[in-house]
Enzyme design. Sequence first.
Site, PDB file in Angstrom:
ATOM      1  N   SER A  56      -5.671   1.119 -27.075  1.00 24.38           N
ATOM      2  CA  SER A  56      -6.574   1.526 -28.167  1.00 24.38           C
ATOM      3  C   SER A  56      -7.568   0.410 -28.449  1.00 24.38           C
ATOM      4  O   SER A  56      -7.387  -0.734 -28.009  1.00 24.38           O
ATOM      5  CB  SER A  56      -5.771   1.811 -29.437  1.00 24.38           C
ATOM      6  OG  SER A  56      -5.312   0.594 -30.007  1.00 24.38           O
ATOM      7  N   CYS A  57      -8.606   0.730 -29.208  1.00 23.33           N
ATOM      8  CA  CYS A  57      -9.604  -0.278 -29.574  1.00 23.33           C
ATOM      9  C   CYS A  57      -8.952  -1.418 -30.355  1.00 23.33           C
ATOM     10  O   CYS A  57      -9.281  -2.592 -30.156  1.00 23.33           O
ATOM     11  CB  CYS A  57     -10.736   0.351 -30.375  1.00 23.33           C
ATOM     12  SG  CYS A  57     -10.194   1.303 -31.819  1.00 23.33           S
TER      13      CYS A  57
END
Length: 335
Positions: A151-152
């Site tokens: 994920s970011c």
Amino acid sequence: MSELCVGINGFGRIGRLVLRACLQKGIKVTAINDPFIDLQYMVYMFKYDSTHGRYKGEVHMEDGKLIVDGQAISVFQCMKPAEIPWGDAGALYVVESTGVFLSIEKASAHIQGGAKRVVVSAPSPDAPMFVMGVNQDKYDPSSMTIVSNASCTTNCLAPLAKVIHDNFGIEEALMTTVHAYTATQKTVDGPSAKAWRDGRGAHQNIIPASTGAAKAVGKVIPELNGKLTGMAFRVPVADVSVVDLTCRLTRPASYANIKESVKKAAHGPMKGILGYTEDSVVSSDFVGDTHSSIFDAGAGISLNDNFVKLISWYDNEFGYSHRVADLLMYMHSKE
């Protein structure tokens, strides 16, 4: 080695910005699939962006294809990944950015359409997870066809956690991400049966939310498995988020020591992934920043030499999209 040719499944926020990132890095995108966006609308959506501004190049449609800066991109509208003719378009690498086909089993359907490898632009329940600058050397082309770019937030947290753990050791840590709202949230209060708070108006509230980002660090840095967890606050900004990592160190270190170690990594082995700033910055200063994580030296604090709070910014859309492109290039280099 043959040229890296990429297909993108899902032309939402990340799909469109992955295309921008690929174009910036000289990666050839040969096909895009999205059953909900026709070609004419695709031109419009790619050309105009409320957050990152108008695309500076030339975008139009011609002969049923999307043309970006003279590069022709085939456009498909298939509902099922197995039916997308990636092979015909020459797209051997596929970015799975619908947010729907996250598991190895579901993402493997792209292989039936002629793709060779798939990068899922989200955490996956079972695919190997890679964070550039942290564990990409664990990628094994002989056994891995479906991988996740995490994920970011994991991409922001993991590089910082790695530097701190390598230099001082992390005994235990808690993370909070103050996170921009995203498309899954509501403009005004609406139904959200699984997580009631998530249904509240995104621009009206600070919304506590769950995130698996901190635990996922344990997957990319195994020594930290079980030592790290965290939560999120969704806040009323459209882009750019910030991680607060509060950790107990194994070996004592002054805040000055910590800053020096992060700065050294940012200018050395993690250049381009980890940034470092001593400026008095705020969130909007990072819109369009391509780093995974930018350490804010002036915002962190130390209670004592074993207990510190570290702050790092990230453009949760654009920085992440650039890492997807980097992972594609890294994987291709190992063929």
